[in-house]
Design an enzyme around this catalytic site. Structure first.
Site, PDB file in Angstrom:
ATOM      1  N   ASP A   1       0.810  -1.222   0.000  1.00 14.51           N
ATOM      2  CA  ASP A   1       0.000   0.000   0.000  1.00 14.51           C
ATOM      3  C   ASP A   1       0.843   1.270   0.000  1.00 14.51           C
ATOM      4  O   ASP A   1       0.459   2.296   0.574  1.00 14.51           O
ATOM      5  CB  ASP A   1      -0.967   0.015   1.207  1.00 14.51           C
ATOM      6  CG  ASP A   1      -1.873  -1.197   1.207  1.00 14.51           C
ATOM      7  OD1 ASP A   1      -2.204  -1.683   0.112  1.00 14.51           O
ATOM      8  OD2 ASP A   1      -2.235  -1.665   2.307  1.00 14.51           O
TER       9      ASP A   1
ATOM     10  N   HIS B   1      -4.810  -1.536  -5.617  1.00 14.88           N
ATOM     11  CA  HIS B   1      -3.968  -0.453  -6.147  1.00 14.88           C
ATOM     12  C   HIS B   1      -4.891   0.701  -6.524  1.00 14.88           C
ATOM     13  O   HIS B   1      -5.645   0.605  -7.492  1.00 14.88           O
ATOM     14  CB  HIS B   1      -3.162  -0.945  -7.355  1.00 14.88           C
ATOM     15  CG  HIS B   1      -2.113  -1.949  -6.982  1.00 14.88           C
ATOM     16  ND1 HIS B   1      -1.209  -2.458  -7.877  1.00 14.88           N
ATOM     17  CD2 HIS B   1      -1.805  -2.513  -5.786  1.00 14.88           C
ATOM     18  CE1 HIS B   1      -0.407  -3.305  -7.250  1.00 14.88           C
ATOM     19  NE2 HIS B   1      -0.752  -3.372  -5.989  1.00 14.88           N
TER      20      HIS B   1
HETATM   21  P1  GDP Z   1      -0.756   0.416  -3.527  1.00 15.49           P
HETATM   22  O1  GDP Z   1      -1.395  -0.861  -3.090  1.00 15.49           O
HETATM   23  O2  GDP Z   1       0.721   0.406  -3.304  1.00 15.49           O
HETATM   24  O3  GDP Z   1      -1.119   0.796  -4.931  1.00 15.49           O
HETATM   25  O4  GDP Z   1      -1.348   1.558  -2.573  1.00 15.49           O
HETATM   26  P2  GDP Z   1      -2.892   1.720  -2.099  1.00 15.49           P
HETATM   27  O5  GDP Z   1      -3.682   2.210  -3.235  1.00 15.49           O
HETATM   28  O6  GDP Z   1      -3.356   0.493  -1.408  1.00 15.49           O
HETATM   29  O7  GDP Z   1      -2.725   2.798  -0.949  1.00 15.49           O
HETATM   30  C1  GDP Z   1      -2.265   4.077  -1.221  1.00 15.49           C
HETATM   31  C2  GDP Z   1      -3.373   5.084  -0.852  1.00 15.49           C
HETATM   32  O8  GDP Z   1      -2.813   6.360  -0.762  1.00 15.49           O
HETATM   33  C3  GDP Z   1      -4.468   5.199  -1.891  1.00 15.49           C
HETATM   34  O9  GDP Z   1      -5.662   5.534  -1.249  1.00 15.49           O
HETATM   35  C4  GDP Z   1      -3.992   6.362  -2.779  1.00 15.49           C
HETATM   36  O10 GDP Z   1      -5.044   7.023  -3.438  1.00 15.49           O
HETATM   37  C5  GDP Z   1      -3.376   7.236  -1.748  1.00 15.49           C
HETATM   38  N1  GDP Z   1      -2.234   8.047  -2.203  1.00 15.49           N
HETATM   39  C6  GDP Z   1      -1.199   7.694  -3.012  1.00 15.49           C
HETATM   40  N2  GDP Z   1      -0.279   8.676  -3.060  1.00 15.49           N
HETATM   41  C7  GDP Z   1      -0.758   9.670  -2.262  1.00 15.49           C
HETATM   42  C8  GDP Z   1      -0.245  10.917  -1.854  1.00 15.49           C
HETATM   43  O11 GDP Z   1       0.845  11.321  -2.223  1.00 15.49           O
HETATM   44  N3  GDP Z   1      -0.999  11.641  -0.984  1.00 15.49           N
HETATM   45  C9  GDP Z   1      -2.200  11.202  -0.521  1.00 15.49           C
HETATM   46  N4  GDP Z   1      -2.864  11.974   0.309  1.00 15.49           N
HETATM   47  N5  GDP Z   1      -2.709  10.028  -0.874  1.00 15.49           N
HETATM   48  C10 GDP Z   1      -1.989   9.272  -1.717  1.00 15.49           C
HETATM   49  P1  IMO Z   2      -1.008  -4.158  -2.316  1.00 13.30           P
HETATM   50  O1  IMO Z   2      -0.539  -4.699  -3.638  1.00 13.30           O
HETATM   51  C1  IMO Z   2      -1.181  -4.679   1.983  1.00 13.30           C
HETATM   52  C2  IMO Z   2      -1.027  -8.833   3.414  1.00 13.30           C
HETATM   53  C3  IMO Z   2      -2.193  -9.355   4.219  1.00 13.30           C
HETATM   54  C4  IMO Z   2      -1.485 -10.370   5.086  1.00 13.30           C
HETATM   55  C5  IMO Z   2      -0.430 -10.951   4.154  1.00 13.30           C
HETATM   56  C6  IMO Z   2      -0.838 -12.254   3.496  1.00 13.30           C
HETATM   57  O2  IMO Z   2      -2.268  -3.374  -2.403  1.00 13.30           O
HETATM   58  O3  IMO Z   2       0.111  -3.447  -1.629  1.00 13.30           O
HETATM   59  P2  IMO Z   2      -2.461 -12.839   1.487  1.00 13.30           P
HETATM   60  O4  IMO Z   2      -3.923 -12.557   1.272  1.00 13.30           O
HETATM   61  O5  IMO Z   2      -1.560 -12.268   0.444  1.00 13.30           O
HETATM   62  O6  IMO Z   2      -2.187 -14.303   1.719  1.00 13.30           O
HETATM   63  O7  IMO Z   2      -2.112 -12.108   2.886  1.00 13.30           O
HETATM   64  O8  IMO Z   2      -0.193  -9.954   3.179  1.00 13.30           O
HETATM   65  N1  IMO Z   2      -1.380  -8.260   2.085  1.00 13.30           N
HETATM   66  C7  IMO Z   2      -1.376  -6.960   1.801  1.00 13.30           C
HETATM   67  N2  IMO Z   2      -1.154  -5.881   2.591  1.00 13.30           N
HETATM   68  N3  IMO Z   2      -1.361  -4.508   0.657  1.00 13.30           N
HETATM   69  C8  IMO Z   2      -1.527  -5.570  -0.163  1.00 13.30           C
HETATM   70  O9  IMO Z   2      -1.461  -5.463  -1.492  1.00 13.30           O
HETATM   71  C9  IMO Z   2      -1.601  -6.866   0.408  1.00 13.30           C
HETATM   72  N4  IMO Z   2      -1.740  -8.121  -0.084  1.00 13.30           N
HETATM   73  C10 IMO Z   2      -1.610  -8.958   0.951  1.00 13.30           C
HETATM   74  O10 IMO Z   2      -2.805  -8.324   4.969  1.00 13.30           O
HETATM   75  O11 IMO Z   2      -0.787  -9.708   6.109  1.00 13.30           O
HETATM   76 MG    MG Z   3      -2.887  -1.526  -1.780  1.00 13.00          MG
END
Ligand code: GDP
Ligand code: IMO
Ligand code: MG
Length: 431
Positions: A13, A41
């Site tokens: 994340d 994502h």
């Molecule tokens: P990923 O799994 O690595 O793609 O990340 P996620 O989407 O799960 O989590 C990142 C969160 O932060 C999302 O809600 C994005 O919209 C938000 N986000 C990403 N970059 C920024 C930033 O620079 N500022 C803020 N406020 N939010 C951001």
């Molecule tokens: P993105 O791509 C955050 C974590 C779960 C758990 C561990 C194993 O959005 O960064 P799984 O379902 O893969 O067997 O769970 O990994 N986990 C994530 N945490 N972002 C994710 O994906 C995750 N995908 C799995 O919370 O700890």
């Molecule tokens: Mg994510």
């Protein structure tokens, strides 16, 4: 640069989707190379806000081929749902391909994921219950079904006949209803029918793009601390979020650039050691300010200070060329920030990530940095950032031994600073 990998450098994340969406504006090909729909994502752009689970984050550029690679595991029902919701938002999808060799997450994988978690009795991993672990386990045990098999019912029946009986015994052990061959086969054939135009051998697409020097992006899932080999096992996922060429379909030597995506602080969902975790008001502030709730499961994310040891681990293992620091704006207004520069373990200082039982014992060594009171949301150039923010970013880059290339100050596509890799950073690299 022709082939760029974008990978998570913390616990997931970090903002990988946000970065891939930005970079894909001039990419010819984006490949998701591992993981499944455990990913969330998030992409925010002129088309709206999307939480992508398995579709590559380059999908918003109609000129970009998007490949779900051989290293992934695909829930066909989930993929079809995602396709439907993107289509409803008028996103063209004729450029979306699924590698024939990617594995299928079958209904029993999901059921077993949940049941196995229950069976861990207080030591749950906190999985996303998307069937990821059981599916990769079958892949390794050579008992899996692959996306291409959905297009060959006779072959598929043969494959399933080798495993369904065993799975049913397992389901019966847990007191769950058994699955019938005909029912499962019918579901698979329907998925195959719905996806048949997209399930292809993606290698020719990938090879052509690389040979022609096209811009290719590799999109990772999760982050290094949940890597099956180098994360905090067993609190990990069942694939390798490290930069992965094999799952994408290209040789490692084809990768020219590796961007490590880091949040300006730390978050984790799921169980396992997380040394900088904050159980106080600051942790609650970060969760609230950063809307730190899982994009897939909605679970509250654990929040903590930036951990330079974890990012150093990621930098070494991935060979980062540069860093993209995201969510800097979420720190706006804080009086003081802390960075973890090492761990205390048995009275000694260490600067590396130890194996899990030791990682559970470490205490973070924190250094203090002044916060800033101004908003960074409108910053677009380095000089627009408040001085303490620049100092904080310098320190992050210095500790990682990797130059900064991007700083994100908002979720919107344009809320990004693209930096020139200055000699100042290069000169201060640790390795
Ligand atoms: P990923 O799994 O690595 O793609 O990340 P996620 O989407 O799960 O989590 C990142 C969160 O932060 C999302 O809600 C994005 O919209 C938000 N986000 C990403 N970059 C920024 C930033 O620079 N500022 C803020 N406020 N939010 C951001
Ligand atoms: P993105 O791509 C955050 C974590 C779960 C758990 C561990 C194993 O959005 O960064 P799984 O379902 O893969 O067997 O769970 O990994 N986990 C994530 N945490 N972002 C994710 O994906 C995750 N995908 C799995 O919370 O700890
Ligand atoms: Mg994510």
């Amino acid at each position: 640069m022709p082939v760029t990998a974008v990978v998570g450098a913390q616990w997931g994340d970090e903002g990988k989707g946000r970065m891939v969406d930005w970079l894909a504006q001039d990419a010819d090909l984006v490949i998701r190379f591992q993981g499944g729909d455990n990913a969330g994502h998030t992409v925010v752009n002129q088309h709206g806000k999307f939480a992508l689970h398995i579709v590559p984050s380059g999908i918003f550029n109609p000129a970009t081929n998007c490949v779900i690679g051989a290293g992934t595991v695909v829930s066909p029902g989930g993929l079809l749902e995602e396709i439907r919701s993107l289509a409803a938002a008028q996103i063209p999808l004729s450029n979306l391909w699924v590698e024939k060799r990617a594995h299928v997450v079958l209904p029993y994988h999901r059921t077993l994921d949940g049941l196995q978690e229950k069976g861990r009795g207080g030591k749950e991993i906190g999985t996303t219950k998307r069937g990821i672990g059981p599916c990769y386990a079958d892949k390794s045990a050579r008992a899996g079904v692959r996306m291409g098999d959905l297009l060959r019912p006779t072959y598929l029946r043969e494959r399933l006949s080798q495993t369904l009986e065993q799975k049913n015994r397992l389901l019966a052990y847990y007191g769950e209803a058994e699955l019938t061959m005909d029912g499962l086969l019918a579901e698979c054939v329907a998925w195959g029918e719905a996806l048949k135009e997209r399930i292809v051998d993606t290698l020719p697409i990938v090879r052509r793009a690389v040979h022609e020097g096209k811009n290719v992006l590799l999109e990772g899932q999760l982050g290094v601390m949940r890597d099956l080999d180098w994360g905090t096992y067993p609190y990990v996922t069942s694939s390798n979020p490290l930069v992965g060429a094999a799952g994408a379909g290209l040789p490692p030597t084809a990768i020219d650039r590796v961007i490590g995506v880091v949040k300006a602080y730390s978050t984790a969902v799921g169980a396992g050691p997380f040394p900088t975790e904050l159980h106080d008001d600051v942790g609650a502030f970060l969760r609230k300010a950063g809307a730190e709730y899982g994009a897939t499961t909605g679970r509250p994310r654990r929040c903590g200070w930036y951990d330079a040891v974890a990012v150093g681990h990621a930098a070494w293992l991935n060979g980062f060329s540069s860093l993209a620091v995201t969510k800097l704006d979420e720190l706006d207004g804080m009086d003081e920030l802390k960075i973890c520069t090492g761990y205390k373990l048995d009275g000694k200082t260490i600067d590396y990530v130890p194996d899990t039982p030791e990682m559970e014992e470490v205490e973070p060594i924190l250094e203090s940095w002044p916060g800033w009171k101004a908003s960074t949301l409108e910053a677009r150039r380095w000089d627009d950032l408040p001085k303490p923010a620049r100092a904080y970013l310098h320190r992050i880059a210095e500790l990682a031994g990797v130059p900064l290339e991007f700083v994100s100050v908002g979720a919107e596509r344009e809320q990004l600073l693209e930096l020139h890799l200055s000699p100042w950073f290069r000169g201060r690299l640790r390795r």
